[in-house]
Scaffold this motif. Structure first.
Motif, PDB file in Angstrom:
ATOM      1  N   SER A   1      -6.822   6.290  -6.949  1.00  0.00           N
ATOM      2  CA  SER A   1      -6.494   5.067  -7.689  1.00  0.00           C
ATOM      3  C   SER A   1      -7.761   4.410  -8.240  1.00  0.00           C
ATOM      4  CB  SER A   1      -5.766   4.062  -6.788  1.00  0.00           C
ATOM      5  OG  SER A   1      -4.548   4.609  -6.344  1.00  0.00           O
TER       6      SER A   1
ATOM      7  N   TRP B   1      -3.219  -0.422  -4.750  1.00  0.00           N
ATOM      8  CA  TRP B   1      -3.306   0.779  -3.900  1.00  0.00           C
ATOM      9  C   TRP B   1      -4.742   1.075  -3.487  1.00  0.00           C
ATOM     10  CZ3 TRP B   1      -0.061   4.659  -7.332  1.00  0.00           C
ATOM     11  CH2 TRP B   1       1.243   4.145  -7.496  1.00  0.00           C
ATOM     12  N   MET B   2      -5.703   0.847  -4.387  1.00  0.00           N
ATOM     13  CA  MET B   2      -7.077   1.225  -4.060  1.00  0.00           C
ATOM     14  C   MET B   2      -7.665   0.346  -2.961  1.00  0.00           C
ATOM     15  SD  MET B   2      -9.045   0.091  -7.524  1.00  0.00           S
ATOM     16  CE  MET B   2      -9.974  -1.451  -7.610  1.00  0.00           C
TER      17      MET B   2
ATOM     18  N   HIS C   1      -8.949   6.238 -11.214  1.00  0.00           N
ATOM     19  CA  HIS C   1      -8.053   6.045 -12.350  1.00  0.00           C
ATOM     20  C   HIS C   1      -8.199   4.655 -12.951  1.00  0.00           C
ATOM     21  CE1 HIS C   1      -4.132   6.785 -14.499  1.00  0.00           C
ATOM     22  NE2 HIS C   1      -4.823   7.868 -14.725  1.00  0.00           N
TER      23      HIS C   1
ATOM     24  N   GLN D   1      -2.098   0.425  -9.196  1.00  0.00           N
ATOM     25  CA  GLN D   1      -3.234   1.121  -8.595  1.00  0.00           C
ATOM     26  C   GLN D   1      -4.347   0.179  -8.153  1.00  0.00           C
ATOM     27  OE1 GLN D   1      -3.912   4.226 -11.585  1.00  0.00           O
ATOM     28  NE2 GLN D   1      -3.061   5.699 -10.150  1.00  0.00           N
TER      29      GLN D   1
END
Ligand SMILES: [Fe+2]
Ligand SMILES: [Fe+2]
Length: 303
Positions: free
Chosen positions: A194, A180-181, A197, A177
């Motif tokens: 993401s 991904w972010m 999280h 993540q």
């Protein structure tokens, strides 16, 4: 002198200070995904579900043969499959943490942080559920045997075994993540979820590490070895159920060929090892990386 609380496993005031700091952090930096994410924004057709290098097929011959449309579809199904695994695991986690805190002293920061974590996970699961619905991807669930094993684990696991399982899932997801972010051409809905999280899970990981250290302090060598194996088996299940084979069918691919190429992919193995590096170091430090558990981690390329 109040060095230890009446918790039964030697939770000290110094241990409680860790939870106190985590509670303070949660009070200043927590998100409400229902307002933080723009749920109505359209999804651009050419945006991926996750960074291509995190696709299970990236770097294979099959990936090179795929159209751009198939890559977009595949990565969206992959990210939703991982989010579904996340929801499944967060449900297991919430039950284990709640059981662990049953009738413990509510005045401790440990108790209060544990319940804060459950509240975080509850919001996360709803957030992942909404993201999958928005992407129009149906629920991917683990197979029946694994689903039943999860049911037994959430009902029975305790102490370092429970927190070890929690930490494995959180660490592996965290590394993905973080990419991904920031992913270019990754859907904003994935980048946003993401980001939330990653921030909130960094506290959960600190909490899990602290809980494991505390539980390992009085543990006998036999218990340490048994827990090490149990955590490794949990990791094996988590890692192998993360991406459902249905994602290849959804992208119009030959499922058997796709699975074979994923299994043989050196890129995939390297990504797994990278995402597990931090976790392996912690397990080694706490005596939870035994020769038997290391063999399990090698089978799934976490080591
Ligand atoms: Fe979470
Ligand atoms: Fe968590």
């Amino acid at each position: 002198m109040a060095l230890t609380w009446q918790t039964g496993y030697g939770h000290t005031t110094a241990d409680d200070d860790v939870s106190k700091r985590l509670l303070e952090s949660a009070a200043t930096l927590s998100y409400d995904p229902s307002t933080e994410i723009d749920w109505d924004a359209p999804l651009p057709d050419d945006h991926y579900g996750l960074n291509p290098e995190w696709s299970t097929l990236y770097g294979t011959r099959l990936w090179d043969e795929m159209t751009e449309r198939q890559r977009v579809t595949l990565t969206r199904h992959e990210v939703c499959s991982i989010m579904n695994t996340g929801i499944w695991f967060e449900m297991i986690l919430q039950q284990m943490v709640l059981r662990d805190q049953y009738l413990k002293n509510p005045a401790t920061a440990e108790f209060q942080f544990a319940l804060t974590e459950i509240a975080d996970e509850c919001r996360h699961s709803i957030m992942f559920a909404r993201a999958c619905a928005k992407m129009g991807v149906p629920a991917y669930r683990p197979n029946k045997v694994i689903a039943q094993a999860g049911r037994a684990f959430k009902a029975l696991a305790k102490g370092e075994l429970a927190y070890g399982g929690i930490l494995v899932a959180e660490e592996v997801l965290d590394v993905m993540q973080r990419d991904w972010m920031r992913g270019e051409k990754v859907l904003e809905i994935v980048r946003g979820t993401s980001r939330i999280h990653v921030v909130e899970e960094s506290r959960h990981m600190k909490f899990a590490r602290q809980e494991i250290r505390e539980r390992m302090r009085p543990a006998s060598p036999a218990r340490r070895r048994a827990s090490a194996t149990g955590i490794a088996v949990g990791a094996y299940v988590i890692v192998t159920s993360m991406v459902h084979p249905g994602v290849y069918k959804a992208a119009g691919l030959d499922v058997q060929r796709a699975l074979a190429e994923v299994r043989a992919s050196e890129h995939r193995k390297a990504m797994m090892r990278t995402s597990s590096r931090h976790l392996m170091a912690f397990l080694a430090e706490t005596g939870l990386l035994t020769s038997r558990s290391a063999a399990v981690y090698r089978r799934v390329h976490m080591l």
